[in-house]
Write an enzyme that holds these catalytic residues in place. Structure first.
Site, PDB file in Angstrom:
ATOM      1  N   ASN A  15       0.744  -0.961  -0.108  1.00 59.81           N
ATOM      2  CA  ASN A  15       0.045  -0.068   0.011  1.00 59.81           C
ATOM      3  C   ASN A  15       0.840   1.325   0.129  1.00 59.81           C
ATOM      4  O   ASN A  15       1.664   1.422   1.045  1.00 59.81           O
ATOM      5  CB  ASN A  15      -0.827  -0.057   1.278  1.00 59.81           C
ATOM      6  CG  ASN A  15      -1.794   1.167   1.431  1.00 59.81           C
ATOM      7  OD1 ASN A  15      -1.533   1.995   0.340  1.00 59.81           O
ATOM      8  ND2 ASN A  15      -2.590   1.326   2.435  1.00 59.81           N
ATOM      9  N   LYS A  18       0.173   4.232  -0.220  1.00 58.95           N
ATOM     10  CA  LYS A  18      -0.455   5.352   0.491  1.00 58.95           C
ATOM     11  C   LYS A  18      -0.218   6.635  -0.501  1.00 58.95           C
ATOM     12  O   LYS A  18      -0.203   6.664  -1.588  1.00 58.95           O
ATOM     13  CB  LYS A  18      -0.184   5.476   1.734  1.00 58.95           C
ATOM     14  CG  LYS A  18      -0.233   4.373   2.815  1.00 58.95           C
ATOM     15  CD  LYS A  18      -0.011   4.469   4.131  1.00 58.95           C
ATOM     16  CE  LYS A  18      -0.114   2.977   4.880  1.00 58.95           C
ATOM     17  NZ  LYS A  18      -0.203   3.154   6.210  1.00 58.95           N
ATOM     18  N   HIS A  45      -9.398   1.308   4.801  1.00 59.61           N
ATOM     19  CA  HIS A  45      -8.363   1.321   5.717  1.00 59.61           C
ATOM     20  C   HIS A  45      -8.479   2.221   6.845  1.00 59.61           C
ATOM     21  O   HIS A  45      -9.484   3.244   6.809  1.00 59.61           O
ATOM     22  CB  HIS A  45      -7.369   2.036   4.517  1.00 59.61           C
ATOM     23  CG  HIS A  45      -5.868   1.995   5.387  1.00 59.61           C
ATOM     24  ND1 HIS A  45      -5.404   2.808   6.210  1.00 59.61           N
ATOM     25  CD2 HIS A  45      -5.051   0.913   5.075  1.00 59.61           C
ATOM     26  CE1 HIS A  45      -4.424   2.405   6.663  1.00 59.61           C
ATOM     27  NE2 HIS A  45      -3.732   1.392   5.863  1.00 59.61           N
ATOM     28  N   GLU A  58      -5.532  -5.032  10.581  1.00 57.44           N
ATOM     29  CA  GLU A  58      -4.441  -4.122  10.737  1.00 57.44           C
ATOM     30  C   GLU A  58      -4.745  -3.165  11.903  1.00 57.44           C
ATOM     31  O   GLU A  58      -5.479  -2.503  12.005  1.00 57.44           O
ATOM     32  CB  GLU A  58      -4.632  -3.178   9.407  1.00 57.44           C
ATOM     33  CG  GLU A  58      -4.299  -3.429   8.081  1.00 57.44           C
ATOM     34  CD  GLU A  58      -3.477  -2.630   7.126  1.00 57.44           C
ATOM     35  OE1 GLU A  58      -2.357  -2.976   6.711  1.00 57.44           O
ATOM     36  OE2 GLU A  58      -4.184  -1.385   7.234  1.00 57.44           O
ATOM     37  N   GLY A  74       2.309   2.151  10.889  1.00 60.04           N
ATOM     38  CA  GLY A  74       3.270   3.283  10.772  1.00 60.04           C
ATOM     39  C   GLY A  74       3.973   3.497  12.174  1.00 60.04           C
ATOM     40  O   GLY A  74       4.565   4.449  12.259  1.00 60.04           O
TER      41      GLY A  74
HETATM   42  P1  13P Z   1       2.865   0.147   7.480  1.00 64.15           P
HETATM   43  O1  13P Z   1       3.373  -1.042   7.133  1.00 64.15           O
HETATM   44  O2  13P Z   1       3.635   1.580   7.243  1.00 64.15           O
HETATM   45  O3  13P Z   1       2.849   0.421   9.286  1.00 64.15           O
HETATM   46  O4  13P Z   1       1.369   0.358   7.315  1.00 64.15           O
HETATM   47  C1  13P Z   1       0.541  -0.599   7.113  1.00 64.15           C
HETATM   48  C2  13P Z   1      -0.626  -0.199   6.337  1.00 64.15           C
HETATM   49  O5  13P Z   1      -1.361   0.733   6.857  1.00 64.15           O
HETATM   50  C3  13P Z   1      -0.947  -0.854   5.105  1.00 64.15           C
HETATM   51  O6  13P Z   1      -2.198  -0.451   4.746  1.00 64.15           O
END
Ligand code: 13P
Length: 248
Positions: A9, A11, A94, A166, A172
């Site tokens: 992802n 983002k 998400h 998640e 993050g």
């Molecule tokens: P990170 O791997 O940066 O923690 O993010 C996870 C996430 O939100 C994937 O959709």
């Protein structure tokens, strides 16, 4: 035997120029058929990244969609549009969208149904906050999110979706869930699906873990009984993503 899914992802990262460069760099390194590799990119990068990965096993997905096909929804992108572009996966619900963009369990369900209607595999995200985990509410939160997201789906629809567990506290933050915590949550989700949709749906549905996965933690997480791969944020926009994929 469920085929693993390793989904990146991106983002809100990479300009179109940078996206193409990075995709080129990943192209040969992660071209495997042993797992389903999906890279979910910003809308503006869909076409160029699709082009780079043409003829490889790597699939390009989107990070969100609207639940209507068309109309007066300024700034939105529909499942109809994504389907027409040949986009095979879309992330739905998400936690960043739930928390910052007013995504609700109801819109997540509408988007899930619409994605399936257009032949797009929804990657439905669920997960508890730190406060909810600390107060022992993780299972209640997951039960509710799963029940809403899968409302009005048939057992056969459920075999086509991907769920991503998640936990918000792990996204993050560098604080990855232990493989035991992650596996327990994924097993709980599978149990909910079993109760509602039966043996075959529970056995087929792929449930991923997401939250601070890196090439150092991927191997152990992906070897757990109920974890069928990962949804990777930060570690999907760096060259070592290749290593995460190969642990799948
Ligand atoms: P990170 O791997 O940066 O923690 O993010 C996870 C996430 O939100 C994937 O959709």
């Amino acid at each position: 035997m469920r085929k693993k899914v390793i989904a990146g992802n991106w983002k809100m990262n990479f300009t179109p120029t940078k996206a193409e460069e990075f995709a080129q760099e990943m192209k040969n390194k992660i071209n495997t058929d042993a797992v389903d590799v999906v890279i979910c990119v910003p809308y503006v990068n869909l076409q160029s990244v699709q082009k780079v990965f043409e003829g490889t096993h790597i699939k390009v997905g989107a990070q969100n969609m609207h639940y209507m096909d068309d109309g007066a929804y300024t700034g939105e992108i529909s499942g109809l549009m994504l389907g027409d572009m040949g986009v095979p996966y879309v992330i739905i619900g998400h936690s960043e969208r739930r928390e910052r963009f007013g995504e609700t369990d109801t819109t997540i369900n509408l988007k899930t149904l619409k994605a399936l209607e257009h032949g797009i595999t929804p990657i439905i995200c669920v997960g508890e906050s730190q406060k909810q985990r600390k107060s022992g509410r993780t299972e209640n939160v997951l039960r509710k999110q799963i029940a809403f997201a899968l409302d009005e789906l048939s057992a056969s629809d459920v075999t086509k979706v991907v769920i991503a567990y998640e936990p918000i506290w792990a996204i993050g933050t560098g604080e990855v869930a232990t493989s035991k915590q992650a596996n327990e949550a994924c097993a709980f989700i599978r149990g909910q699906i079993h109760k509602r949709f039966g043996d075959s749906a529970a056995a087929c549905v792929r449930i991923l873990y997401g939250g601070s996965v890196t090439d150092e933690t991927a191997n152990e997480l992906f070897s757990m009984s109920d974890i069928d791969g990962g949804l990777i944020g930060g570690a999907s926009v760096v060259p070592s993503f290749e290593k995460v994929v190969h642990f799948g």
